[in-house]
Design a protein around this motif. Structure first.
Motif, PDB file in Angstrom:
ATOM      1  N   UNK A  58      20.777   8.814 -43.485  1.00 23.90           N
ATOM      2  CA  UNK A  58      19.923   9.609 -42.604  1.00 23.90           C
ATOM      3  C   UNK A  58      19.900   8.933 -41.238  1.00 23.90           C
ATOM      4  N   UNK A  59      19.714   9.748 -40.201  1.00 25.02           N
ATOM      5  CA  UNK A  59      19.592   9.233 -38.841  1.00 25.02           C
ATOM      6  C   UNK A  59      18.481  10.000 -38.143  1.00 25.02           C
ATOM      7  N   UNK A  60      17.919   9.395 -37.115  1.00 24.07           N
ATOM      8  CA  UNK A  60      16.730   9.970 -36.489  1.00 24.07           C
ATOM      9  C   UNK A  60      16.847   9.934 -34.976  1.00 24.07           C
ATOM     10  N   UNK A  61      16.675  11.099 -34.356  1.00 25.45           N
ATOM     11  CA  UNK A  61      16.535  11.153 -32.907  1.00 25.45           C
ATOM     12  C   UNK A  61      15.041  11.256 -32.620  1.00 25.45           C
ATOM     13  N   UNK A 119      14.824  19.028 -39.257  1.00 21.59           N
ATOM     14  CA  UNK A 119      16.247  18.736 -39.428  1.00 21.59           C
ATOM     15  C   UNK A 119      16.971  19.173 -38.164  1.00 21.59           C
ATOM     16  N   UNK A 120      17.731  18.249 -37.588  1.00 24.67           N
ATOM     17  CA  UNK A 120      18.469  18.532 -36.363  1.00 24.67           C
ATOM     18  C   UNK A 120      19.912  18.927 -36.657  1.00 24.67           C
ATOM     19  N   UNK A 121      20.558  18.233 -37.614  1.00 23.91           N
ATOM     20  CA  UNK A 121      21.956  18.524 -37.937  1.00 23.91           C
ATOM     21  C   UNK A 121      22.326  17.857 -39.251  1.00 23.91           C
ATOM     22  N   UNK A 133      27.729  11.850 -46.334  1.00 21.73           N
ATOM     23  CA  UNK A 133      26.973  12.976 -45.799  1.00 21.73           C
ATOM     24  C   UNK A 133      25.810  12.402 -44.997  1.00 21.73           C
ATOM     25  N   UNK A 134      25.601  12.923 -43.803  1.00 24.84           N
ATOM     26  CA  UNK A 134      24.556  12.422 -42.916  1.00 24.84           C
ATOM     27  C   UNK A 134      23.619  13.556 -42.534  1.00 24.84           C
ATOM     28  N   UNK A 135      22.325  13.326 -42.685  1.00 19.77           N
ATOM     29  CA  UNK A 135      21.321  14.261 -42.180  1.00 19.77           C
ATOM     30  C   UNK A 135      20.621  13.613 -40.985  1.00 19.77           C
ATOM     31  N   UNK A 136      20.585  14.342 -39.867  1.00 23.13           N
ATOM     32  CA  UNK A 136      19.925  13.858 -38.657  1.00 23.13           C
ATOM     33  C   UNK A 136      18.625  14.632 -38.464  1.00 23.13           C
ATOM     34  N   UNK A 137      17.547  13.887 -38.243  1.00 26.58           N
ATOM     35  CA  UNK A 137      16.238  14.477 -38.011  1.00 26.58           C
ATOM     36  C   UNK A 137      15.839  14.343 -36.548  1.00 26.58           C
ATOM     37  N   UNK A 138      15.038  15.294 -36.086  1.00 26.76           N
ATOM     38  CA  UNK A 138      14.337  15.159 -34.819  1.00 26.76           C
ATOM     39  C   UNK A 138      12.913  14.749 -35.146  1.00 26.76           C
ATOM     40  N   UNK A 139      12.485  13.611 -34.608  1.00 25.45           N
ATOM     41  CA  UNK A 139      11.154  13.079 -34.873  1.00 25.45           C
ATOM     42  C   UNK A 139      10.335  13.107 -33.583  1.00 25.45           C
ATOM     43  N   UNK A 190      22.795  18.328 -30.052  1.00 29.15           N
ATOM     44  CA  UNK A 190      22.035  19.303 -30.839  1.00 29.15           C
ATOM     45  C   UNK A 190      20.628  19.464 -30.282  1.00 29.15           C
ATOM     46  N   UNK A 191      20.020  18.357 -29.870  1.00 29.41           N
ATOM     47  CA  UNK A 191      18.678  18.432 -29.292  1.00 29.41           C
ATOM     48  C   UNK A 191      18.688  19.228 -27.995  1.00 29.41           C
ATOM     49  N   UNK A 192      19.721  19.013 -27.178  1.00 31.09           N
ATOM     50  CA  UNK A 192      19.824  19.764 -25.927  1.00 31.09           C
ATOM     51  C   UNK A 192      19.962  21.256 -26.204  1.00 31.09           C
TER      52      UNK A 192
END
Length: 227
Positions: A58-61, A119-121, A133-139, A190-192
């Motif tokens: 997992x990764x977090x923006x 969930x961002x991507x 497999x990577x899940x990216x979150x917007x926090x 993705x955030x943009x």
């Protein structure tokens, strides 16, 4: 030229093939390399591929109220570079909820917590050579972890540097080739894109993630063939 599909029809799909054999070619400290032989169809020739068997991540923006995003700089030995990345971590705790793991990694690597998660991507970072497999979150809704409760970082993580960067500046850094981390680049872009809808288009933090290997038991699978 190919047929132009409707936008909603563009989606990756599950496509399990007939597995003939699977062995561990190398057992590593963090992940293994497996060798598998399979057929694309019943009459096809056997094909063998080696790949990294990865637990996923997992990764977090993290984004503050001024729409600055949190980047961290960390040394990555395989590429011999200090990379600007986003907080991330392996899903190496059996049964741990994905969003819970993300919150833990954000606190450990960046000394902050968040009250709002989306969930961002979802990505496969290198699907030709790894099962990661990577899940990216917007926090969002960021608060600092109290000094006496912060995680003690070791090894490469002990050198982490943190920077809050305006989202447009982060986008420009990606487009100019100054940020090379795939998770950071994907998250920033993705955030943009999500910003145009006020982030209302994003999925909830508990959205299904069937691409992660822990969910594969629910996938339709053909019988394993043995030679």
């Amino acid at each position: 030229m190919g047929v132009e599909p409707q936008a909603a029809a563009i989606a990756d799909r599950q496509s399990p093939r007939r597995l003939l054999n699977s062995t561990t070619a190398f057992s590593g400290k963090i992940w293994d390399v497996v060798s598998e032989t399979f057929r694309l169809d019943e009459d096809g020739e056997p094909i063998t591929r080696e790949y990294i068997q990865h637990p996923g991540a997992v990764a977090i923006l993290a984004m503050d109220d001024s729409e600055r995003v949190l980047l961290l700089r960390q040394y990555r030995h395989p590429v011999r570079m200090d990379l600007w990345e986003i907080p991330a971590g392996l899903l190496d705790v059996d049964g741990e909820d994905f969003a819970v793991a993300a919150a833990r990694e954000l606190a450990e690597e960046a000394d902050v917590t968040a009250s709002t998660w989306h969930v961002l991507s979802d990505l496969f970072l290198s699907p030709g050579s790894s099962s990661e497999a990577l899940r990216i979150y917007l926090a969002q809704g960021i608060e600092e972890v109290p000094q006496d409760e912060r995680h003690t970082r070791t090894h490469e993580e002990a050198e982490i540097e943190l920077a809050w960067v305006p989202l447009p500046d982060a986008v420009q850094a990606v487009l100019e080739g100054r940020i090379h981390s795939p998770s950071a680049a994907a998250a920033v872009l993705a955030a943009a894109a999500a910003k145009t809808s006020g982030y209302r288009s994003l999925r909830p933090a508990d959205a299904p993630w069937p691409e992660h290997h822990s969910q594969h038991g629910t996938w339709p699978q053909g019988p394993v063939l043995q030679d």
